[in-house]
Design a protein around this motif. Structure first.
Motif, PDB file in Angstrom:
ATOM      1  N   ALA A   9       0.795  -1.141   0.090  1.00 31.89           N
ATOM      2  CA  ALA A   9       0.075   0.060  -0.039  1.00 31.89           C
ATOM      3  C   ALA A   9       0.989   1.089   0.103  1.00 31.89           C
ATOM      4  O   ALA A   9       0.431   2.414  -0.694  1.00 31.89           O
ATOM      5  N   ASP A  10       2.099   1.521   0.536  1.00 27.78           N
ATOM      6  CA  ASP A  10       2.939   2.485   0.770  1.00 27.78           C
ATOM      7  C   ASP A  10       3.787   2.346  -0.552  1.00 27.78           C
ATOM      8  O   ASP A  10       5.000   3.425  -0.665  1.00 27.78           O
ATOM      9  N   ALA A  11       3.556   1.765  -1.484  1.00 29.02           N
ATOM     10  CA  ALA A  11       4.521   1.794  -2.813  1.00 29.02           C
ATOM     11  C   ALA A  11       3.622   2.433  -3.813  1.00 29.02           C
ATOM     12  O   ALA A  11       2.541   2.250  -3.852  1.00 29.02           O
ATOM     13  N   ALA A  12       4.252   3.019  -4.796  1.00 30.51           N
ATOM     14  CA  ALA A  12       3.599   3.989  -5.939  1.00 30.51           C
ATOM     15  C   ALA A  12       4.711   3.601  -7.074  1.00 30.51           C
ATOM     16  O   ALA A  12       5.862   3.536  -7.156  1.00 30.51           O
ATOM     17  N   ARG A  13       3.966   3.548  -8.174  1.00 29.09           N
ATOM     18  CA  ARG A  13       4.391   3.446  -9.609  1.00 29.09           C
ATOM     19  C   ARG A  13       3.930   4.478 -10.558  1.00 29.09           C
ATOM     20  O   ARG A  13       2.755   4.587 -10.641  1.00 29.09           O
ATOM     21  N   ALA A  14       4.809   5.479 -11.146  1.00 26.45           N
ATOM     22  CA  ALA A  14       4.332   6.417 -12.257  1.00 26.45           C
ATOM     23  C   ALA A  14       4.110   5.710 -13.419  1.00 26.45           C
ATOM     24  O   ALA A  14       4.344   4.731 -13.636  1.00 26.45           O
ATOM     25  N   ASP A  15       3.030   6.029 -14.125  1.00 28.17           N
ATOM     26  CA  ASP A  15       2.697   5.465 -15.580  1.00 28.17           C
ATOM     27  C   ASP A  15       4.004   5.163 -16.440  1.00 28.17           C
ATOM     28  O   ASP A  15       3.861   4.436 -16.993  1.00 28.17           O
ATOM     29  N   TYR A  16       4.834   6.079 -16.338  1.00 26.72           N
ATOM     30  CA  TYR A  16       6.068   5.834 -17.115  1.00 26.72           C
ATOM     31  C   TYR A  16       7.281   4.732 -16.444  1.00 26.72           C
ATOM     32  O   TYR A  16       8.173   4.667 -16.958  1.00 26.72           O
ATOM     33  N   GLU A  17       6.901   4.175 -15.336  1.00 26.87           N
ATOM     34  CA  GLU A  17       7.655   3.516 -14.557  1.00 26.87           C
ATOM     35  C   GLU A  17       7.078   1.960 -14.864  1.00 26.87           C
ATOM     36  O   GLU A  17       6.054   1.907 -15.091  1.00 26.87           O
ATOM     37  N   ARG A  18       8.137   1.023 -14.840  1.00 29.36           N
ATOM     38  CA  ARG A  18       7.903  -0.413 -15.081  1.00 29.36           C
ATOM     39  C   ARG A  18       8.502  -1.194 -13.917  1.00 29.36           C
ATOM     40  O   ARG A  18       9.566  -0.687 -13.322  1.00 29.36           O
ATOM     41  N   ILE A  19       7.908  -2.218 -13.637  1.00 39.29           N
ATOM     42  CA  ILE A  19       8.578  -3.268 -12.790  1.00 39.29           C
ATOM     43  C   ILE A  19       9.243  -4.316 -13.298  1.00 39.29           C
ATOM     44  O   ILE A  19       8.602  -4.625 -14.550  1.00 39.29           O
ATOM     45  N   VAL A  20      10.558  -4.351 -12.940  1.00 41.05           N
ATOM     46  CA  VAL A  20      11.320  -5.424 -13.735  1.00 41.05           C
ATOM     47  C   VAL A  20      12.037  -6.463 -12.848  1.00 41.05           C
ATOM     48  O   VAL A  20      11.942  -6.131 -11.710  1.00 41.05           O
ATOM     49  N   ILE A  21      12.178  -7.554 -13.101  1.00 42.47           N
ATOM     50  CA  ILE A  21      12.618  -8.666 -12.321  1.00 42.47           C
ATOM     51  C   ILE A  21      14.117  -8.876 -12.989  1.00 42.47           C
ATOM     52  O   ILE A  21      14.304  -9.352 -13.991  1.00 42.47           O
ATOM     53  N   ILE A  22      15.054  -9.107 -11.807  1.00 38.07           N
ATOM     54  CA  ILE A  22      16.472  -9.401 -12.048  1.00 38.07           C
ATOM     55  C   ILE A  22      16.411 -10.734 -11.344  1.00 38.07           C
ATOM     56  O   ILE A  22      16.004 -10.801 -10.082  1.00 38.07           O
ATOM     57  N   SER A  23      17.269 -11.505 -11.672  1.00 39.32           N
ATOM     58  CA  SER A  23      17.689 -12.791 -10.905  1.00 39.32           C
ATOM     59  C   SER A  23      18.333 -12.442  -9.324  1.00 39.32           C
ATOM     60  O   SER A  23      19.105 -11.413  -9.445  1.00 39.32           O
ATOM     61  N   ARG A  24      18.159 -13.304  -8.716  1.00 41.23           N
ATOM     62  CA  ARG A  24      18.716 -12.994  -7.385  1.00 41.23           C
ATOM     63  C   ARG A  24      20.277 -13.163  -7.372  1.00 41.23           C
ATOM     64  O   ARG A  24      20.805 -12.292  -6.758  1.00 41.23           O
ATOM     65  N   GLU A  25      20.708 -14.283  -8.478  1.00 41.47           N
ATOM     66  CA  GLU A  25      22.108 -14.079  -8.516  1.00 41.47           C
ATOM     67  C   GLU A  25      22.668 -12.866  -9.133  1.00 41.47           C
ATOM     68  O   GLU A  25      23.839 -12.457  -8.698  1.00 41.47           O
ATOM     69  N   THR A  26      21.932 -12.246  -9.935  1.00 41.87           N
ATOM     70  CA  THR A  26      22.351 -10.980 -10.590  1.00 41.87           C
ATOM     71  C   THR A  26      22.876  -9.953  -9.370  1.00 41.87           C
ATOM     72  O   THR A  26      23.877  -9.080  -9.460  1.00 41.87           O
ATOM     73  N   LEU A  27      21.719  -9.464  -8.560  1.00 48.43           N
ATOM     74  CA  LEU A  27      22.024  -8.720  -7.608  1.00 48.43           C
ATOM     75  C   LEU A  27      22.867  -9.122  -6.512  1.00 48.43           C
ATOM     76  O   LEU A  27      23.708  -8.296  -6.011  1.00 48.43           O
ATOM     77  N   ILE A  28      23.074 -10.413  -6.334  1.00 46.66           N
ATOM     78  CA  ILE A  28      24.071 -10.762  -5.199  1.00 46.66           C
ATOM     79  C   ILE A  28      25.432 -10.332  -5.741  1.00 46.66           C
ATOM     80  O   ILE A  28      26.309  -9.848  -5.202  1.00 46.66           O
ATOM     81  N   ARG A  29      25.815 -10.643  -6.986  1.00 44.97           N
ATOM     82  CA  ARG A  29      26.839 -10.615  -7.701  1.00 44.97           C
ATOM     83  C   ARG A  29      27.304  -9.082  -8.071  1.00 44.97           C
ATOM     84  O   ARG A  29      28.258  -8.454  -7.578  1.00 44.97           O
ATOM     85  N   ALA A  30      26.153  -8.317  -7.914  1.00 49.02           N
ATOM     86  CA  ALA A  30      26.331  -6.822  -8.243  1.00 49.02           C
ATOM     87  C   ALA A  30      26.476  -6.003  -6.522  1.00 49.02           C
ATOM     88  O   ALA A  30      27.247  -4.992  -6.703  1.00 49.02           O
ATOM     89  N   LYS A  31      26.358  -6.627  -5.575  1.00 44.43           N
ATOM     90  CA  LYS A  31      26.260  -6.148  -4.493  1.00 44.43           C
ATOM     91  C   LYS A  31      27.666  -5.605  -3.856  1.00 44.43           C
ATOM     92  O   LYS A  31      27.659  -4.483  -3.370  1.00 44.43           O
ATOM     93  N   LYS A  32      28.564  -6.183  -4.325  1.00 45.15           N
ATOM     94  CA  LYS A  32      29.962  -5.895  -3.954  1.00 45.15           C
ATOM     95  C   LYS A  32      30.538  -4.617  -4.675  1.00 45.15           C
ATOM     96  O   LYS A  32      31.377  -4.011  -4.245  1.00 45.15           O
ATOM     97  N   ASP A  33      29.705  -3.948  -5.575  1.00 44.14           N
ATOM     98  CA  ASP A  33      29.984  -2.957  -6.299  1.00 44.14           C
ATOM     99  C   ASP A  33      29.059  -1.624  -6.116  1.00 44.14           C
ATOM    100  O   ASP A  33      29.271  -0.698  -6.648  1.00 44.14           O
ATOM    101  N   ILE A  34      27.976  -2.020  -5.323  1.00 45.76           N
ATOM    102  CA  ILE A  34      27.211  -0.962  -5.134  1.00 45.76           C
ATOM    103  C   ILE A  34      27.669  -0.136  -3.814  1.00 45.76           C
ATOM    104  O   ILE A  34      27.992  -0.785  -2.764  1.00 45.76           O
TER     105      ILE A  34
END
Length: 78
Positions: A50-75
């Motif tokens: 309920a406290d989340a919002a998405r503008a008309d120009y925004e999209r929800i995308v899914i990335i794999s868990r592995e992708t985000l975990i491997r990116a974590k070291k660089d964030i």
């Protein structure tokens, strides 16, 4: 605006060599981040908290868990 670097390992190191389903995370020159993922707006929009919002120009995308975990070291922390 331009892509300044990839966060995490390139798709080939994650087993993606076909050019299909190769999620990725990038840092942009303005400090924002861009992701390549599977478009899932229609599927997930009605399930947002309920406290989340998405503008008309925004999209929800899914990335794999592995992708985000491997990116974590660089964030950056800040």
């Amino acid at each position: 605006m331009r892509i300044t670097r990839r966060l995490g390992d390139p798709p080939r190191l994650r087993g993606c060599g076909t050019g299909e389903t190769c999620p990725d995370v990038f840092e942009l020159s303005n400090g924002d981040f861009a992701v390549i993922g599977t478009e899932a707006t229609e599927e997930l929009d009605g399930l947002l908290p309920a406290d989340a919002a998405r503008a008309d120009y925004e999209r929800i995308v899914i990335i794999s868990r592995e992708t985000l975990i491997r990116a974590k070291k660089d964030i950056p922390d800040a």
